[in-house]
Design an enzyme around this catalytic site. Structure first.
Site, mmCIF file in Angstrom:
data_model
loop_
_atom_site.group_PDB
_atom_site.id
_atom_site.type_symbol
_atom_site.label_atom_id
_atom_site.label_comp_id
_atom_site.label_asym_id
_atom_site.label_seq_id
_atom_site.Cartn_x
_atom_site.Cartn_y
_atom_site.Cartn_z
ATOM 1 N N ARG A 118 28.299 118.457 -16.663
ATOM 2 C CA ARG A 118 27.541 119.540 -16.356
ATOM 3 C C ARG A 118 27.006 119.759 -14.920
ATOM 4 N NH1 ARG A 118 26.739 119.590 -21.972
ATOM 5 N NH2 ARG A 118 28.149 120.684 -22.967
ATOM 6 N N LYS A 140 30.199 125.483 -1.456
ATOM 7 C CA LYS A 140 31.296 126.165 -1.910
ATOM 8 C C LYS A 140 32.641 124.855 -2.238
ATOM 9 C CE LYS A 140 32.087 130.721 -0.260
ATOM 10 N NZ LYS A 140 32.951 131.903 0.506
ATOM 11 N N GLU A 182 37.366 127.369 13.149
ATOM 12 C CA GLU A 182 36.167 127.849 12.571
ATOM 13 C C GLU A 182 34.920 127.707 13.503
ATOM 14 O OE1 GLU A 182 36.371 128.908 9.416
ATOM 15 O OE2 GLU A 182 37.872 127.845 8.302
ATOM 16 N N LYS A 224 26.102 128.467 10.470
ATOM 17 C CA LYS A 224 26.531 128.720 8.972
ATOM 18 C C LYS A 224 25.196 128.493 8.018
ATOM 19 C CE LYS A 224 29.461 127.587 5.498
ATOM 20 N NZ LYS A 224 30.737 126.992 4.707
ATOM 21 N N GLU A 234 27.072 134.538 -1.905
ATOM 22 C CA GLU A 234 28.049 135.331 -1.303
ATOM 23 C C GLU A 234 27.968 136.598 -1.976
ATOM 24 O OE1 GLU A 234 31.744 133.754 0.358
ATOM 25 O OE2 GLU A 234 32.667 135.712 -0.052
ATOM 26 N N ARG A 238 27.067 136.605 3.416
ATOM 27 C CA ARG A 238 27.911 135.387 3.682
ATOM 28 C C ARG A 238 29.390 135.710 3.600
ATOM 29 N NH1 ARG A 238 27.694 129.424 0.448
ATOM 30 N NH2 ARG A 238 29.380 128.721 1.380
ATOM 31 N N ASN A 242 34.073 134.576 6.134
ATOM 32 C CA ASN A 242 35.250 134.683 5.640
ATOM 33 C C ASN A 242 36.353 135.511 6.895
ATOM 34 O OD1 ASN A 242 34.960 133.195 3.315
ATOM 35 N ND2 ASN A 242 34.200 134.848 2.419
ATOM 36 N N HIS A 245 39.973 135.157 6.966
ATOM 37 C CA HIS A 245 40.540 134.232 5.892
ATOM 38 C C HIS A 245 41.195 135.074 4.767
ATOM 39 C CE1 HIS A 245 37.554 131.428 7.306
ATOM 40 N NE2 HIS A 245 37.664 130.532 6.608
ATOM 41 N N HIS A 249 44.374 133.195 3.924
ATOM 42 C CA HIS A 249 44.963 132.610 2.730
ATOM 43 C C HIS A 249 46.006 132.889 2.334
ATOM 44 C CE1 HIS A 249 40.274 131.720 1.564
ATOM 45 N NE2 HIS A 249 40.637 130.854 2.145
ATOM 46 N N HIS A 262 44.615 124.986 7.325
ATOM 47 C CA HIS A 262 43.745 126.085 6.880
ATOM 48 C C HIS A 262 43.097 126.806 8.335
ATOM 49 C CE1 HIS A 262 40.593 128.349 4.921
ATOM 50 N NE2 HIS A 262 39.436 127.521 5.822
#
Ligand code: NAD
Ligand code: GLY
Length: 364
Positions: A118, A140, A182, A224, A234, A238, A242, A245, A249, A262
């Site tokens: 956990r 993330k 990026e 960042k 987010e 935030r 992206n 993205h 993606h 990427h």
């Protein structure tokens, strides 16, 4: 050595940036609470930096898990290998995981740390430009699913991020360029002076001039960290991180993970986002032209793969995490340095953008 901070209350942590930091144990050991340390890396990075890192951890009970290299292995099945290793070594909740590698290793290790018993501590030691400026910061973590990129994951912040800029000396040129995508993103979304600086220094960055790279990493992490501190999970601002993205993606998923890097997919995606922004009158066509010029100088693609159709994009973009109640939200630009998250556009405008972009030459 430079130290930045990600301000997240009790989850705050430092980012150390400098040369040869891997040979200075204190940047790591001050952030390890127990005696059990598991280093997760891959079969490309291990021969380069694993021994160096292990030397800095003398005195700890260190185990290692060397994963196969590649985006195609960023999966639940691979993360299970990490759990198997931790459980067979009887590692407890006091253990610390260290991610040594690029964003793929970092995202999977962070996810394993979020789930193992956990949640246990973890440390990011990013070794690609992309992971140094983006994926190691902000918490993330996750893996891909065949139906969508990064669809399984968790927010789990590291205890510290240690960026040894010397690791970039072994990075292939194509990977350096992917990281520059990026870096350019930060200028576009909310740092126009940095964007201008990048226009001035792109050639030096590609030649890996150490001071220029160090500055670009620092500025990117600073940008960042500010956004993450304002919106850790987010729920708002935030999302601007992206930019490009949602388009990107779709490219990564359609092309098969790893075929387009990427950063390459994000580069083409940023051009698509600025194209749509210009169509909506949010920015000028000239800004698209200057972005295309900068990305080309960075060695990046500026249009999607020739085999992708507008329908391919639409289908994949509608499973994006930014689709809410069937409405697609996109990060667009109100001029360079000013990103906005909006669903305020007609699907026909998006389709026109896709029609134009899918007909363009993608190769630099
Ligand atoms: P990567 O991890 O696949 O690394 C790229 C390649 O470089 C790999 O072959 C790797 O083994 C190799 N490599 C790593 N360090 C090296 C070094 N110092 N010298 C030589 N080779 C080295 O890819 P990446 O670009 O680092 O990361 C991309 C991943 O990051 C994607 O999965 C993306 O989704 C994820 N990402 C996550 C976030 C986030 O916020 N968590 C943000 C951006 C990207
Ligand atoms: N790379 C996007 C984010 O960290 O939010």
């Amino acid at each position: 050595m430079h130290k930045l901070n990600v301000d997240l209350g009790e989850r705050s942590y430092p980012i150390f940036i400098g040369e040869a930091l891997l040979t200075h144990p204190e940047y790591l050991t001050s952030y390890i609470s127990g005696n059990q340390v598991a280093i997760v890396t891959n079969d490309v990075v291990a021969p380069l930096y694993l021994d160096l890192l292990k030397k800095s951890l003398a005195g700890y009970n260190v185990i290692t898990e060397v994963l196969p290299d590649g985006e195609v292995f960023k999966s639940l099945a691979t993360v299970e290998r990490i759990f198997d290793r931790l459980l067979s070594a009887r590692f407890t909740r006091k253990a610390t995981l260290i991610a040594l590698g690029g964003g793929v290793v970092g995202d999977m290790t962070g996810f394993a740390a979020a789930c193992y018993q956990r949640g246990i501590d973890f440390i990011q030691v990013p070794t690609t430009l992309l992971s140094q400026v983006d994926s190691s910061v902000g918490g993330k973590t996750g893996v891909n699913h065949t139906l969508g990129k990064n669809m399984i994951g968790a927010f789990h912040q590291p205890n510290v991020v240690v960026i040894d800029t010397e690791t970039l000396s072994t990075l292939p040129d194509r990977e350096l360029s992917a990281g520059l995508a990026e870096v350019i993103k930060y200028g576009l979304i909310h740092d126009e002076p940095f964007y201008r600086w990048l226009q001035e220094h792109m050639d030096g960055l590609r030649e890996r001039v150490p001071d220029l790279l160090a500055y670009a990493i620092r500025q990117s992490c600073l940008d960042k960290a500010k956004v993450v501190a304002a919106d850790e999970k987010e729920s708002g601002i935030r999302a601007i991180l992206n930019l490009g993205h949602t388009f990107g993606h779709a490219i990564e998923t359609h092309m098969g993970y790893g075929n387009w890097l990427h950063g390459e997919a994000v580069a083409a995606g940023m051009v698509m986002a600025i194209n749509l922004s210009a169509r909506l009158g949010l920015c000028s066509p000239h800004e698209q032209t200057t972005l295309v010029a900068l990305l080309k100088r960075a060695g990046l693609p500026v249009a999607p793969p020739a085999e992708m159709t507008p329908d391919d994009f639409l289908e994949l973009m509608l499973v994006d995490k930014k689709v809410i109640d069937g409405r697609l939200r996109l990060v667009l630009l109100k001029g360079v340095g000013n990103a906005v998250v909006t669903e305020d556009f007609e699907q026909t405008q998006l389709v026109h953008c896709l029609d134009e972009m899918c007909g363009m030459e993608s190769v630099v």
